[in-house]
Design an enzyme around this catalytic site. Structure first.
Site, PDB file in Angstrom:
ATOM      1  N   HIS A  86      61.025  30.258  46.888  1.00  0.00           N
ATOM      2  CA  HIS A  86      60.024  29.344  46.884  1.00  0.00           C
ATOM      3  C   HIS A  86      59.410  29.277  45.525  1.00  0.00           C
ATOM      4  O   HIS A  86      59.146  30.457  44.955  1.00  0.00           O
ATOM      5  CB  HIS A  86      58.837  29.363  47.818  1.00  0.00           C
ATOM      6  N   ASP A 135      49.591  22.814  56.539  1.00  0.00           N
ATOM      7  CA  ASP A 135      50.037  22.948  55.057  1.00  0.00           C
ATOM      8  C   ASP A 135      50.371  21.404  54.863  1.00  0.00           C
ATOM      9  O   ASP A 135      50.067  21.004  53.773  1.00  0.00           O
ATOM     10  CB  ASP A 135      50.971  23.858  54.797  1.00  0.00           C
ATOM     11  N   ARG A 163      45.582  17.871  48.654  1.00  0.00           N
ATOM     12  CA  ARG A 163      45.568  18.320  47.360  1.00  0.00           C
ATOM     13  C   ARG A 163      46.137  17.876  46.247  1.00  0.00           C
ATOM     14  O   ARG A 163      45.761  17.611  45.127  1.00  0.00           O
ATOM     15  CB  ARG A 163      46.114  19.991  47.459  1.00  0.00           C
ATOM     16  N   SER A 210      49.189  28.347  50.978  1.00  0.00           N
ATOM     17  CA  SER A 210      50.214  27.117  51.157  1.00  0.00           C
ATOM     18  C   SER A 210      51.656  27.642  51.163  1.00  0.00           C
ATOM     19  O   SER A 210      52.403  27.539  52.113  1.00  0.00           O
ATOM     20  CB  SER A 210      50.032  26.177  49.903  1.00  0.00           C
ATOM     21  N   LYS A 247      53.728  28.740  54.890  1.00  0.00           N
ATOM     22  CA  LYS A 247      54.991  28.117  55.453  1.00  0.00           C
ATOM     23  C   LYS A 247      56.037  29.297  55.489  1.00  0.00           C
ATOM     24  O   LYS A 247      56.884  29.089  56.342  1.00  0.00           O
ATOM     25  CB  LYS A 247      55.664  27.021  54.146  1.00  0.00           C
TER      26      LYS A 247
HETATM   27  N1  URA Z   1      54.300  25.088  46.587  1.00  0.00           N
HETATM   28  C1  URA Z   1      53.536  24.994  47.635  1.00  0.00           C
HETATM   29  O1  URA Z   1      54.134  24.895  48.917  1.00  0.00           O
HETATM   30  N2  URA Z   1      52.044  25.112  47.802  1.00  0.00           N
HETATM   31  C2  URA Z   1      51.503  25.034  46.403  1.00  0.00           C
HETATM   32  O2  URA Z   1      50.297  24.994  46.586  1.00  0.00           O
HETATM   33  C3  URA Z   1      52.218  25.283  45.198  1.00  0.00           C
HETATM   34  C4  URA Z   1      53.528  25.147  45.309  1.00  0.00           C
END
Ligand code: URA
Length: 435
Positions: A82, A161, A168, A183, A187
Site C-alpha cells: 500500500h 474507512d 477527508r 486509514s 484496511k
Molecule cells: N492511503 C490510504 O488508504 N489512506 C490514506 O489516508 C492515505 C493513503
C-alpha cells in the site's frame, strides 16, 4: 457521551480515551454522527494530532468496523502493498499482477483519489465494466480463482474507512499522520494479508513533505502491523517528481498495460518491480532479494503478469480487450492543451503537488465526495526532473472534456517546472527500507 464534547476535547488538544474513539467510529459508521460533525472531528485531529495510544485505538476501531478476514490458502502466502499516495503512482496496477503471477496471493484493498493524489479504484473503473465492489464471499472467490483481487472497502470489510476516506478527500484533512496511519492499517489488517509492504512517499508531492514525518509515519504503521502479527516492512520513496509519464485514470491504465507488456521502462516500472520483489521475498517465495527481483522481472518478460491482469479484469467484469487494444477500449478526452517550456535548460524542480491538483482540475479527481470522476481526463508528463528542454518544447499536456477549470489548471502547469542552466540529478527513487 456526545460527539460535540469529543470534538471540543480534541479541538482543545486533549487526549481521547478508547471509549471516546470507539464511540466516534461506531456512531459515524452507523450514521448517528453526521458528515459535518465528522469533518470537524477530522479537522480537530489534523491540528491537535493523536498520541500513539489514540492512533492505535482509532486503527483498531476502524479495522473492527467490519470483519477481519482470516485468509488461509495452503502453500500460498498472502501479501499486499500500500502506498501513502502520490502523483502518477500507479504501482498497484503493476505490483499486484507481478506478485500474483509469481505465486503470492494478493488481496489488494485500495482507495479512490485522495487530495491531490490519484486512486487505484478510480483508475480501474476507467476499464469499461470493471467492478471494484465485492462482498466478502465474492472477494474470497476471486482470491481462490485468480490469486488476486483489486477491490475497495466494502460494507463488510473496513466500511468506516470508506466513509472517512471520502470525507477527508473533500475536506483537506488528509495530511495527518494518525489519520493516514489508521486509514491504511485498518484496511490492511481487515483484508487479511499476512505480509505487508508499505510505500511511504516523501517530497513535495507526498502527504509527508519531510523525510522525518515520512519516517515517523512508516514507523507507526510498522508498530501497529507488528502488534497485529503482520510481517511488515516499509520503503521510503521519492515523490519530489511525479512517477511515470502521466497522472489520471485511463491514461495510467494504458501506461500500466505497456509496462506489463515490457514495452515501457521508467521510474514507475522500476519502483513497481522493487515492491513486487519485496512481496515475493518477504513471503518466502525467494531465498534473497536478488532472486526475488529476477522472479519479478520474469513475470513481465514471460507475459505471465500481463495474463494475470487480463484474467483479473475479466473476473471483475471489465473488458479484457483493454490489454490488446487500450486505445480502442479506454475512454478518450475530447480536448488537449499543450504546455510548453518558457526557456531552454534542464528541469531542476517539479511542483508535484500542484501537478496533482491540476490533474484533479482536468476532471480526474473530485471536488465533492459525490462527484463522479472523468476517467479520460488527466495530464501527460513528457519531461521530468533532470531532462533537457528547448524553449517552446512541449513539457506536458492537459487532457480534458470539461473546460470549467482548465485555464487555472493550465496556469498551474505552466508554472510547475523550474528550468535551470545546470543539470540537476533526480533524487534517489528508493531512500530507505525499514522493517
Ligand atoms: N492511503 C490510504 O488508504 N489512506 C490514506 O489516508 C492515505 C493513503
Amino acid at each position: 457521551m456526545r460527539i460535540y464534547d469529543i470534538i471540543y476535547k480534541k479541538r482543545n488538544l486533549q487526549t481521547l480515551s478508547k471509549k471516546e474513539i470507539d464511540f466516534v467510529v461506531f456512531n459515524y459508521n452507523n450514521g448517528e454522527i453526521a458528515d459535518y460533525q465528522m469533518s470537524a472531528f477530522l479537522m480537530a485531529v489534523f491540528f491537535a494530532g493523536m498520541t500513539d495510544e489514540e492512533t492505535f485505538y482509532l486503527t483498531d476501531a476502524m479495522a473492527n468496523s467490519g470483519d477481519i478476514m482470516n485468509l488461509h490458502f495452503p502453500d500460498t502466502p498472502t501479501a499486499d502493498k500500500h502506498s501513502t499516495g502520490g502523483v502518477g503512482d500507479g504501482t498497484s496496477l503493476i505490483v499486484a499482477p507481478v506478485a500474483a503471477s509469481s505465486g503470492v496471493c494478493v488481496p489488494m484493498m485500495s482507495g479512490r483519489g485522495l487530495g491531490h493524489t490519484g486512486g487505484t479504484l478510480d483508475k480501474l473503473e476507467s476499464i469499461p465494466g470493471f467492478r471494484v465492489n465485492a462482498d466478502k464471499k465474492e472477494f474470497l472467490g476471486f482470491l481462490e480463482y485468480a490469486n488476486m483481487a483489486l477491490i475497495g472497502q466494502t460494507r463488510e470489510i473496513a466500511p468506516v474507512d470508506k466513509k472517512m476516506y471520502a470525507l477527508r478527500d473533500a475536506t483537506a484533512t488528509v495530511e495527518s499522520i494518525p489519520l493516514i496511519c489508521a486509514s491504511i492499517m485498518s484496511k490492511k489488517i481487515a483484508e487479511g494479508a499476512k505480509t505487508l509492504i508499505l510505500d511511504v512517499k516523501t517530497g513535495n508531492g507526498a502527504f509527508m513533505k519531510s523525510y522525518k514525518d515520512a519516517k515517523e509515519l512508516a514507523q507507526k504503521m510498522i508498530n501497529i502491523g507488528t502488534f497485529f502479527k503482520r510481517n511488515i516492512s516499509a520503503v521510503i520513496t521519492d515523490m519530489d517528481t511525479p512517477l511515470g509519464n502521466c497522472a489520471g485514470n485511463a491514461i495510467e491504465i494504458k501506461q500500466a498495460v505497456e509496462i506489463l507488456k515490457g514495452n515501457l521502462k521508467n521510474d514507475l516500472s522500476e519502483l513497481s518491480l522493487e515492491l513486487a520483489a519485496m512481496m515475493i521475498f518477504n513471503s518466502q517465495k525467494a531465498p534473497d532479494m536478488k532472486t526475488a527481483a529476477a522472479i519479478a522481472e520474469k513475470q513481465i518478460s514471460s507475459g505471465a503478469a500481463l495474463e494475470k491482469f487480463r484474467q483479473v479484469i475479466k473476473m471483475q467484469g471489465g473488458n479484457p480487450a483493454v490489454i490488446d487494444d487500450p486505445d480502442g477500449i479506454l475512454p478518450k478526452a475530447g480536448n488537449s492543451l499543450k504546455i510548453k517550456a518558457s526557456r531552454s535548460g534542464y528541469i531542476s524542480y517539479m511542483r508535484t503537488r500542484e501537478i496533482g491538483i491540476a490533474a484533479v482540475m482536468t476532471g480526474a479527481g473530485r471536488n465533492k465526495k459525490e462527484d463522479p470522476v472523468d476517467h479520460a481526463a488527466g495530464i501527460l508528463i513528457h519531461k521530468k526532473t533532470g531532462d533537457y528542454v528547448k524553449e517552446g518544447e512541449v513539457i506536458s499536456e492537459l487532457l480534458y472534456n470539461s473546460s470549467a477549470n482548465i485555464d487555472e489548471a493550465a496556469f498551474i502547469m505552466s508554472d510547475s517546472c523550474i528550468i535551470s542552466d545546470e543539470q540537476t540529478k533526480r533524487p534517489a527513487l528508493i531512500k530507505e527500507t525499514l522493517s
